[in-house]
Design a protein around this motif. Structure first.
Motif, PDB file in Angstrom:
ATOM      1  N   PRO A 104       0.803  -1.217   0.000  1.00  0.00           N
ATOM      2  CA  PRO A 104       0.000   0.000   0.000  1.00  0.00           C
ATOM      3  C   PRO A 104       0.840   1.273   0.000  1.00  0.00           C
ATOM      4  O   PRO A 104       0.482   2.257  -0.646  1.00  0.00           O
ATOM      5  CB  PRO A 104      -0.823  -0.124   1.291  1.00  0.00           C
ATOM      6  N   MET A 157      -2.977  -5.043  -3.864  1.00  0.00           N
ATOM      7  CA  MET A 157      -4.142  -5.703  -4.449  1.00  0.00           C
ATOM      8  C   MET A 157      -3.964  -7.205  -4.315  1.00  0.00           C
ATOM      9  O   MET A 157      -3.018  -7.784  -4.848  1.00  0.00           O
ATOM     10  CB  MET A 157      -4.309  -5.329  -5.924  1.00  0.00           C
ATOM     11  N   HIS A 166      -8.682  -8.814  -5.839  1.00  0.00           N
ATOM     12  CA  HIS A 166      -8.707  -7.516  -6.511  1.00  0.00           C
ATOM     13  C   HIS A 166      -7.685  -7.536  -7.640  1.00  0.00           C
ATOM     14  O   HIS A 166      -6.596  -6.987  -7.526  1.00  0.00           O
ATOM     15  CB  HIS A 166      -8.380  -6.392  -5.524  1.00  0.00           C
ATOM     16  N   LEU A 190     -11.598   2.884  -3.309  1.00  0.00           N
ATOM     17  CA  LEU A 190     -10.878   2.010  -2.373  1.00  0.00           C
ATOM     18  C   LEU A 190     -11.547   2.009  -1.004  1.00  0.00           C
ATOM     19  O   LEU A 190     -11.651   0.960  -0.359  1.00  0.00           O
ATOM     20  CB  LEU A 190      -9.422   2.467  -2.260  1.00  0.00           C
ATOM     21  N   LYS A 227     -14.534  -0.121  -1.056  1.00  0.00           N
ATOM     22  CA  LYS A 227     -14.183  -1.543  -1.051  1.00  0.00           C
ATOM     23  C   LYS A 227     -13.598  -1.999   0.283  1.00  0.00           C
ATOM     24  O   LYS A 227     -13.074  -3.106   0.409  1.00  0.00           O
ATOM     25  CB  LYS A 227     -13.167  -1.831  -2.164  1.00  0.00           C
ATOM     26  N   ARG A 228     -13.652  -1.125   1.287  1.00  0.00           N
ATOM     27  CA  ARG A 228     -13.156  -1.399   2.651  1.00  0.00           C
ATOM     28  C   ARG A 228     -11.632  -1.590   2.694  1.00  0.00           C
ATOM     29  O   ARG A 228     -11.119  -2.298   3.546  1.00  0.00           O
ATOM     30  CB  ARG A 228     -13.853  -2.633   3.254  1.00  0.00           C
ATOM     31  N   ARG A 229     -10.921  -0.949   1.792  1.00  0.00           N
ATOM     32  CA  ARG A 229      -9.454  -1.001   1.791  1.00  0.00           C
ATOM     33  C   ARG A 229      -8.955   0.354   2.307  1.00  0.00           C
ATOM     34  O   ARG A 229      -8.401   1.170   1.585  1.00  0.00           O
ATOM     35  CB  ARG A 229      -8.948  -1.317   0.398  1.00  0.00           C
ATOM     36  N   LEU A 265      -5.098   1.642   2.059  1.00  0.00           N
ATOM     37  CA  LEU A 265      -4.694   2.034   0.711  1.00  0.00           C
ATOM     38  C   LEU A 265      -5.413   3.310   0.281  1.00  0.00           C
ATOM     39  O   LEU A 265      -4.829   4.178  -0.375  1.00  0.00           O
ATOM     40  CB  LEU A 265      -4.975   0.904  -0.281  1.00  0.00           C
TER      41      LEU A 265
END
Length: 353
Positions: free
Chosen positions: A58, A192, A196, A261, A264-266, A269
């Motif tokens: 990340p 990723m 992903h 992002l 997408k619960r990231r 990042l």
């Protein structure tokens, strides 16, 4: 297919702007098409960067994304300086900084908090703390040189020299920080995972990045050439154009990628992409452009444009706000909304300036 449709569409719109430019079409039409082209090319750079950065963690991906994502702003400012549009050049940088620190970060927090189970977005607190430190350093430079110029004290006569020295020192701090940040983040899992997959192949991603960079350079040149007549015809100030319109269009990468992002619960990042962009604009892009401007007749300094005290106040409060909201590694949705509201208030004030 949707990704390729967007990429092809970006190059088609940029090509259409070129046709309008060389055909001498209406300035307002070129201005509007230029905004769309810049936004689409910024998104295309984001797609290519996401593909190339999929092999890294990340931290590295965030740095890469923000570095290449700021290409449109870089070209816009360089061509604006070449054309003597110093107000557009400076307000574009400050606008990009404020748009990322307030609008984009706020929308990212809102998306992340909405998708979390308890309405709070959580992330590692180190990057927000580091980038806030860099932002405060640059805001200090802007505030002190702007105050000197507004008071017309003896130091104000050497604003270009002081800005150049400050730019070198800020760049040294940035290089020291980025080296430490990447070294301490080494060994992280790829940004990723298998769930992903990158949108393009690695080689294709590099080709898309290269073409988008060239397209952004030409588009910025064509766009800058019609700013003055277009904003005069539309009745929009150059300050509002740089601070709001160009800033939002040029930051389409962070606008789209950071929010996606977070959705997408990231969270790590997402915050990395947005906050790295803030750090890059403040501590790398701005001082680098100050030094590059020494090659032009119009010199860029850290002093805000005449009558720009409101920008100094906005930058100070923006630095304090993002430190307060992101410093503890968690942010509820209403804090993101507060950042968006702060940007909206600033944009409203600038509209009436």
């Amino acid at each position: 297919m949707r990704t390729w449709a967007g990429i092809v569409g970006a190059f088609l719109v940029a090509g259409f702007l070129g046709v309008l430019h060389y055909a001498g079409a209406n300035d307002v039409l070129q201005f509007v098409v230029g905004i769309v082209a810049l936004a689409l090319l910024a998104w295309t750079v984001g797609v290519g960067t996401e593909t190339v950065g999929a092999r890294f963690g990340p931290a590295t991906t965030g740095v890469l994304q923000s570095t290449l994502g700021n290409l449109p702003e870089l070209f816009i400012v360089i061509f604006a300086l070449r054309a003597g549009e110093i107000v557009v050049a400076q307000t574009s940088i400050l606008g990009s900084l404020l748009a990322n620190a307030l609008l984009v970060l706020g929308l990212t927090i809102m998306a992340g908090a909405w998708r979390s189970g308890d309405g709070v977005m959580r992330f590692h607190p180190r990057l927000p703390s580091d980038t806030t430190m860099l932002l405060i350093l640059v805001v200090f430079m802007i505030a002190i040189i702007s105050t000197s110029v507004s008071l017309h004290d003896p130091a104000s006569e050497h604003a270009v020299t002081i800005s150049a020295i400050g730019a070198v020192l800020i760049l040294l701090v940035y290089v020291a920080w980025i080296a430490n940040y990447l070294r301490s983040s080494a060994g992280q899992a790829p940004a990723m995972g298998e769930e992903h997959e990158p949108p393009l192949g690695f080689g294709t991603g590099i080709a898309v990045l290269a073409l988008a960079g060239v397209g952004a350079a030409f588009t910025s040149d064509w766009f800058v050439s019609v700013i003055a007549p277009a904003v005069e015809e539309l009745g929009i100030s150059k300050a509002f154009t740089g601070l709001v319109i160009v800033a939002i269009a040029g930051n389409a990468v962070e606008n789209v990628v950071g929010i996606q992002l977070a959705w997408k619960r990231r969270a790590d990042l997402a915050i990395s992409v947005v906050k790295n962009s803030v750090a890059q604009i403040a501590a790398f892009l701005y001082p680098a452009l100050v030094l590059i401007s020494l090659l032009f007749a119009q010199r860029l300094t850290f002093a805000v444009p005449p009558g720009g005290l409101v920008l100094v106040v906005a930058l100070v409060f923006a630095a304090l706000a993002i430190w307060q909201i992101t410093g503890d590694g968690e942010a509820p949705g209403y804090e993101g909304l507060a950042l968006v509201a702060t940007y909206a208030i600033l944009a409203t004030v600038v509209w009436f300036e």
